[in-house]
Motif scaffolding. Structure first.
Motif, PDB file in Angstrom:
ATOM      1  N   ALA A 168       7.620  33.325  47.461  1.00  0.00           N
ATOM      2  CA  ALA A 168       6.944  32.936  46.081  1.00  0.00           C
ATOM      3  C   ALA A 168       5.405  32.838  46.357  1.00  0.00           C
ATOM      4  CB  ALA A 168       7.238  31.556  45.823  1.00  0.00           C
ATOM      5  N   ALA A 169       5.034  32.483  47.508  1.00  0.00           N
ATOM      6  CA  ALA A 169       3.498  32.390  47.982  1.00  0.00           C
ATOM      7  C   ALA A 169       3.033  33.821  47.926  1.00  0.00           C
ATOM      8  CB  ALA A 169       3.190  31.646  48.936  1.00  0.00           C
ATOM      9  N   LEU A 170       3.571  34.654  48.654  1.00  0.00           N
ATOM     10  CA  LEU A 170       3.135  36.095  48.771  1.00  0.00           C
ATOM     11  C   LEU A 170       3.033  36.882  47.442  1.00  0.00           C
ATOM     12  CD1 LEU A 170       4.642  36.956  52.343  1.00  0.00           C
ATOM     13  CD2 LEU A 170       2.101  36.986  51.558  1.00  0.00           C
ATOM     14  N   GLY A 171       4.140  36.620  46.648  1.00  0.00           N
ATOM     15  CA  GLY A 171       4.023  37.085  45.191  1.00  0.00           C
ATOM     16  C   GLY A 171       2.715  36.645  44.310  1.00  0.00           C
ATOM     17  N   GLN A 172       2.006  35.587  44.650  1.00  0.00           N
ATOM     18  CA  GLN A 172       0.971  35.215  43.883  1.00  0.00           C
ATOM     19  C   GLN A 172      -0.462  35.789  44.471  1.00  0.00           C
ATOM     20  OE1 GLN A 172       1.038  31.131  42.992  1.00  0.00           O
ATOM     21  NE2 GLN A 172       2.969  30.930  44.089  1.00  0.00           N
ATOM     22  N   VAL A 173      -0.364  36.378  45.641  1.00  0.00           N
ATOM     23  CA  VAL A 173      -1.506  36.844  46.152  1.00  0.00           C
ATOM     24  C   VAL A 173      -1.912  38.218  46.251  1.00  0.00           C
ATOM     25  CG1 VAL A 173      -1.587  34.999  47.918  1.00  0.00           C
ATOM     26  CG2 VAL A 173      -0.683  37.108  48.564  1.00  0.00           C
ATOM     27  N   GLU A 174      -2.944  38.740  46.074  1.00  0.00           N
ATOM     28  CA  GLU A 174      -3.469  40.190  45.835  1.00  0.00           C
ATOM     29  C   GLU A 174      -4.219  40.370  47.212  1.00  0.00           C
ATOM     30  OE1 GLU A 174      -5.603  39.852  42.474  1.00  0.00           O
ATOM     31  OE2 GLU A 174      -3.883  39.694  41.227  1.00  0.00           O
ATOM     32  N   GLY A 175      -4.030  41.851  47.561  1.00  0.00           N
ATOM     33  CA  GLY A 175      -4.919  42.114  48.620  1.00  0.00           C
ATOM     34  C   GLY A 175      -4.345  42.768  49.849  1.00  0.00           C
ATOM     35  N   ALA A 176      -4.667  42.687  50.983  1.00  0.00           N
ATOM     36  CA  ALA A 176      -4.062  43.256  52.172  1.00  0.00           C
ATOM     37  C   ALA A 176      -3.537  42.211  53.200  1.00  0.00           C
ATOM     38  CB  ALA A 176      -5.062  44.136  52.908  1.00  0.00           C
ATOM     39  N   TYR A 177      -2.350  42.412  53.427  1.00  0.00           N
ATOM     40  CA  TYR A 177      -1.824  41.068  54.601  1.00  0.00           C
ATOM     41  C   TYR A 177      -0.940  42.083  55.537  1.00  0.00           C
ATOM     42  CZ  TYR A 177       1.509  40.326  51.029  1.00  0.00           C
ATOM     43  OH  TYR A 177       2.464  40.571  49.862  1.00  0.00           O
ATOM     44  N   SER A 178      -1.084  42.000  56.640  1.00  0.00           N
ATOM     45  CA  SER A 178      -0.005  42.235  57.702  1.00  0.00           C
ATOM     46  C   SER A 178      -0.107  40.732  58.475  1.00  0.00           C
ATOM     47  CB  SER A 178      -0.407  43.214  58.749  1.00  0.00           C
ATOM     48  OG  SER A 178      -0.119  44.533  58.165  1.00  0.00           O
ATOM     49  N   LEU A 179       1.303  40.112  58.482  1.00  0.00           N
ATOM     50  CA  LEU A 179       1.426  38.788  58.879  1.00  0.00           C
ATOM     51  C   LEU A 179       2.236  38.618  60.007  1.00  0.00           C
ATOM     52  CD1 LEU A 179       1.878  36.754  55.562  1.00  0.00           C
ATOM     53  CD2 LEU A 179      -0.314  37.213  56.780  1.00  0.00           C
ATOM     54  N   HIS A 183       7.776  29.949  62.179  1.00  0.00           N
ATOM     55  CA  HIS A 183       8.565  28.799  61.463  1.00  0.00           C
ATOM     56  C   HIS A 183       9.528  28.231  62.386  1.00  0.00           C
ATOM     57  CE1 HIS A 183      11.182  26.290  58.363  1.00  0.00           C
ATOM     58  NE2 HIS A 183       9.873  25.792  58.574  1.00  0.00           N
ATOM     59  N   ASN A 184       9.144  27.096  63.101  1.00  0.00           N
ATOM     60  CA  ASN A 184      10.210  26.507  64.210  1.00  0.00           C
ATOM     61  C   ASN A 184      10.707  27.808  65.000  1.00  0.00           C
ATOM     62  OD1 ASN A 184       9.794  24.216  63.233  1.00  0.00           O
ATOM     63  ND2 ASN A 184      11.612  24.372  61.689  1.00  0.00           N
ATOM     64  N   ASP A 185      11.796  28.031  65.015  1.00  0.00           N
ATOM     65  CA  ASP A 185      11.989  29.210  66.070  1.00  0.00           C
ATOM     66  C   ASP A 185      12.393  30.383  65.643  1.00  0.00           C
ATOM     67  OD1 ASP A 185      14.630  28.242  64.946  1.00  0.00           O
ATOM     68  OD2 ASP A 185      15.657  28.016  66.765  1.00  0.00           O
ATOM     69  N   THR A 186      11.756  30.687  64.259  1.00  0.00           N
ATOM     70  CA  THR A 186      11.970  31.941  63.798  1.00  0.00           C
ATOM     71  C   THR A 186      10.352  32.727  63.599  1.00  0.00           C
ATOM     72  OG1 THR A 186      13.399  31.102  62.401  1.00  0.00           O
ATOM     73  CG2 THR A 186      12.656  33.135  61.601  1.00  0.00           C
ATOM     74  N   LEU A 187      10.328  33.949  63.954  1.00  0.00           N
ATOM     75  CA  LEU A 187       9.550  34.753  63.902  1.00  0.00           C
ATOM     76  C   LEU A 187       9.464  35.714  62.738  1.00  0.00           C
ATOM     77  CD1 LEU A 187       6.785  35.822  65.428  1.00  0.00           C
ATOM     78  CD2 LEU A 187       8.495  37.452  66.496  1.00  0.00           C
ATOM     79  N   ILE A 188       8.399  35.575  62.147  1.00  0.00           N
ATOM     80  CA  ILE A 188       8.415  36.406  60.804  1.00  0.00           C
ATOM     81  C   ILE A 188       7.052  37.422  60.735  1.00  0.00           C
ATOM     82  CG2 ILE A 188       8.211  36.011  58.068  1.00  0.00           C
ATOM     83  CD1 ILE A 188       8.924  32.970  58.531  1.00  0.00           C
ATOM     84  N   GLY A 189       7.549  38.531  60.289  1.00  0.00           N
ATOM     85  CA  GLY A 189       6.681  39.407  60.013  1.00  0.00           C
ATOM     86  C   GLY A 189       6.481  39.984  58.556  1.00  0.00           C
ATOM     87  N   VAL A 190       5.418  40.202  58.176  1.00  0.00           N
ATOM     88  CA  VAL A 190       5.230  40.853  56.733  1.00  0.00           C
ATOM     89  C   VAL A 190       4.272  41.516  56.429  1.00  0.00           C
ATOM     90  CG1 VAL A 190       5.456  40.146  54.052  1.00  0.00           C
ATOM     91  CG2 VAL A 190       5.862  38.607  55.812  1.00  0.00           C
ATOM     92  N   ARG A 191       4.550  42.768  55.742  1.00  0.00           N
ATOM     93  CA  ARG A 191       3.540  43.569  55.331  1.00  0.00           C
ATOM     94  C   ARG A 191       3.125  43.732  53.817  1.00  0.00           C
ATOM     95  NH1 ARG A 191       3.376  49.574  57.298  1.00  0.00           N
ATOM     96  NH2 ARG A 191       1.223  50.137  56.831  1.00  0.00           N
ATOM     97  N   ASP A 192       1.771  43.895  53.477  1.00  0.00           N
ATOM     98  CA  ASP A 192       1.815  43.691  51.895  1.00  0.00           C
ATOM     99  C   ASP A 192       2.385  44.808  51.242  1.00  0.00           C
ATOM    100  OD1 ASP A 192      -0.364  45.965  50.982  1.00  0.00           O
ATOM    101  OD2 ASP A 192      -1.229  44.933  52.859  1.00  0.00           O
ATOM    102  N   PRO A 193       2.763  45.134  50.061  1.00  0.00           N
ATOM    103  CA  PRO A 193       3.418  46.062  49.280  1.00  0.00           C
ATOM    104  C   PRO A 193       2.643  47.350  49.541  1.00  0.00           C
ATOM    105  CG  PRO A 193       3.356  44.346  47.922  1.00  0.00           C
ATOM    106  CD  PRO A 193       2.570  43.790  48.916  1.00  0.00           C
ATOM    107  N   HIS A 194       1.406  47.597  49.408  1.00  0.00           N
ATOM    108  CA  HIS A 194       0.676  48.903  49.674  1.00  0.00           C
ATOM    109  C   HIS A 194       0.575  49.339  51.125  1.00  0.00           C
ATOM    110  CE1 HIS A 194      -0.744  49.301  45.590  1.00  0.00           C
ATOM    111  NE2 HIS A 194      -0.926  47.911  45.480  1.00  0.00           N
ATOM    112  N   GLY A 195       0.884  48.235  52.297  1.00  0.00           N
ATOM    113  CA  GLY A 195       0.986  48.510  53.435  1.00  0.00           C
ATOM    114  C   GLY A 195      -0.459  49.030  53.906  1.00  0.00           C
ATOM    115  N   ILE A 196      -1.519  48.425  53.482  1.00  0.00           N
ATOM    116  CA  ILE A 196      -2.659  48.485  53.857  1.00  0.00           C
ATOM    117  C   ILE A 196      -3.059  48.476  55.200  1.00  0.00           C
ATOM    118  CG2 ILE A 196      -5.285  47.999  53.381  1.00  0.00           C
ATOM    119  CD1 ILE A 196      -4.038  47.483  50.358  1.00  0.00           C
ATOM    120  N   ARG A 197      -2.532  47.290  56.010  1.00  0.00           N
ATOM    121  CA  ARG A 197      -3.037  47.300  57.403  1.00  0.00           C
ATOM    122  C   ARG A 197      -1.553  47.400  58.189  1.00  0.00           C
ATOM    123  NH1 ARG A 197      -7.185  48.426  57.493  1.00  0.00           N
ATOM    124  NH2 ARG A 197      -8.360  47.457  56.114  1.00  0.00           N
ATOM    125  N   PRO A 198      -1.895  48.034  59.262  1.00  0.00           N
ATOM    126  CA  PRO A 198      -0.637  48.290  60.207  1.00  0.00           C
ATOM    127  C   PRO A 198       0.294  46.941  60.776  1.00  0.00           C
ATOM    128  CG  PRO A 198      -2.491  48.399  61.536  1.00  0.00           C
ATOM    129  CD  PRO A 198      -3.053  47.895  60.308  1.00  0.00           C
TER     130      PRO A 198
END
Ligand code: AMP
Length: 488
Positions: A168-179, A183-198
């Motif tokens: 929901a949060a990422l749905g509101q932001v615009e721009g480039a993000y590779s994250l 969250h506790n013992d979960t590792l999360i990776g996300v790339r923005d819908p345009h895939g601007i950063r690697p």
């Protein structure tokens, strides 16, 4: 959708300019040490500050500080203090004023569902707009980075699970993000819908790794699994790897400047080796801009692969006519004009014997402010070159980047303020030529640039911004100084 380039005086000298590297690992007893090594391999993506956050038995451990990885994590006791077999790390580069300790990532917050740490590469283009709303609603910001907006959006979301909140949060932001997030013992990776950063996924024995570039997998002996897809979210926990594509698909627009300059040459991004791409760019440059000469000389290190390609294609011998001192950081690290000049002198020296009486083709990857080229040409002339022909392995950089590469305001961009002829005169060369935009796309294996579907983000060359620049237009409308500037 494309957005027109903003006028020069609107392009946001006060934007947070960040070039960053992120790294994460799940399921390894030496998590902190491996993260430090991974970040060391990504040091070229940011030298201003570094941080690592790990997790074990319900507790988070963190160390963050200004400077590079060795400054912060060279001490074994620091690594020992970062307990746990899961963690993320970040190195950051920003040129906005002083380094604020509270801006150093990973950012961390205690959410209702547990601790949450986040490391971000890229820039959000509507962070100020969202931030103003959140502040009006009572959110108390701790830093001046765009990334913190994500934390508040996640914290204030009404969705049930952390993952749903993040979506929901990422749905509101615009721009480039590779994250890379934790969250506790979960590792999360996300790339923005345009895939601007690697962002890539790797594997080391039974553990999973996330990294900005494959060179960070190589350093720890991890194998490359695949690139995280544009718009993909990946969750790694003790059950293994899960993947989701929660965002509306967008045209793929990976940053072409990563191939030209930013990424490390030994990295492979989306199936293309960066070194090979740069060499092909040099070949294309020679095809387009050939001139009779005695030697091809790279501006080290950034011009080396393109100069090799240029020499190969033109048949003109490649020579190391300029030697670089490796004990000085990148020229751009120095924040003031005066120091930048000094930085260039500290960094390069002409190899007089090689250059004397020669017709020299000088190859560099890009011209930004024109400072480097001017100094280098002066040096090459002083070393006795008969003529100097500058060849640039990219089109003129005439527009600022708002997606995470540090380019200055348009008013400081050499190519935005001068024609090629004027630039040649100011730099002091006998001739100056840039690679064409179609030539760049040819080097990337295409027939040319398709204006309806370019395939890469090339806004710095074309002004065709794939994600709208909401903060910039907002500032134009209300004429206010940005909140971040006042805080920074
Ligand atoms: P300038 O002196 O401003 O023209 O800088 C041009 C040089 O800086 C080129 O040789 C590039 O290798 C390098 N460069 C280009 N873009 C960047 C960037 N975003 N950050 C750091 N260095 C850069």
């Amino acid at each position: 959708m494309a957005y027109a380039s903003p006028p020069a005086n609107e392009s946001g000298a006060d934007k947070p300019r960040e070039e960053c590297g992120v790294f994460g690992i799940h399921g390894h007893a030496d998590a902190a040490a491996l993260i430090a090594l991974g970040l060391h391999a990504l040091q070229h993506r940011g030298q201003e500050a570094a941080g690592i956050v790990t997790f074990e038995d319900g507790r988070f451990f963190s160390h963050r500080g200004p400077g590079n990885i060795a400054d912060n994590f060279g001490d074994e006791s620091v690594i020992r203090g970062l307990q746990g077999n899961i963690g993320i790390g970040h190195n950051r580069y920003s040129t906005t004023g002083e380094t604020l300790a509270r801006n150093i990532q990973p950012l961390f917050a205690d959410l209702a569902s547990g601790g949450f740490a986040i490391a971000h590469n890229g820039n959000l283009t509507n962070a100020l707009t969202i931030r103003r709303k959140l502040v009006a609603d009572g959110c108390l910001f701790q830093s001046t980075t765009d990334t913190e907006v994500l934390i508040h959006l996640i914290a204030t979301s009404r969705a049930e699970s952390l993952v749903e909140r993040m979506v929901a949060a990422l749905g509101q932001v615009e721009g480039a993000y590779s994250l890379a997030a934790l969250h506790n013992d979960t590792l999360i990776g996300v790339r923005d819908p345009h895939g601007i950063r690697p962002l890539v996924l790797g594997r080391l024995e039974n553990s999973h790794v996330l990294a900005s570039e494959t060179c960070a997998l190589d350093i720890i002996g991890a194998s490359y699994v695949r690139d995280i897809a544009p718009g993909e979210m990946i969750l790694i926990d003790s059950d293994g790897v899960r993947t989701a594509h929660p965002f509306t698909p967008q045209p793929h627009r990976f940053c072409v400047f990563e191939y030209i300059y930013f990424a490390r040459p030994d990295s492979t991004i989306e199936g293309r080796n960066v070194y090979e791409s740069r060499k092909r760019i040099g070949i294309e440059l020679a095809r387009e801009t050939h001139i009779p000469a005695d030697i091809v000389v790279p501006v080290p290190d950034s011009g080396v692969p393109a100069a090799l390609g240029y020499a190969e294609q033109s048949g003109i011998p490649y020579e190391l006519g300029i030697i670089r001192n490796h004990y000085v950081g990148r020229t751009f690290i120095e924040p003031t004009e005066r120091i930048r000049h000094l930085g260039v002198k500290l960094k390069h020296n002409a190899n007089n014997e090689v250059i004397r009486d020669k017709r020299v083709v000088l190859v560099d990857d890009s011209i930004v402010r024109g400072t480097t080229s001017t100094k280098i040409v002066e040096m090459v002339r002083a070393a006795g070159a008969r003529s100097v022909h500058m060849r640039i392995a990219s089109p003129p950089t005439a527009n600022s980047c708002f997606y995470g590469v540090d380019t200055p305001d348009r008013s400081e961009l050499f190519a935005a303020q001068n024609t090629v002829e004027e630039m040649a005169r100011i730099i002091g060369v006998d001739s100056l030529a840039f690679l064409s935009i179609d030539g760049l796309y040819r080097a990337m294996g295409e027939t040319g640039r398709d204006p309806d579907s370019p395939g890469y983000c090339d806004a710095c060359f074309t002004g065709d911004y794939p994600v709208r620049l909401t903060d910039l237009s907002g500032r134009k409308a209300d004429g206010q100084l940005s909140f971040m500037t006042r805080l920074a």
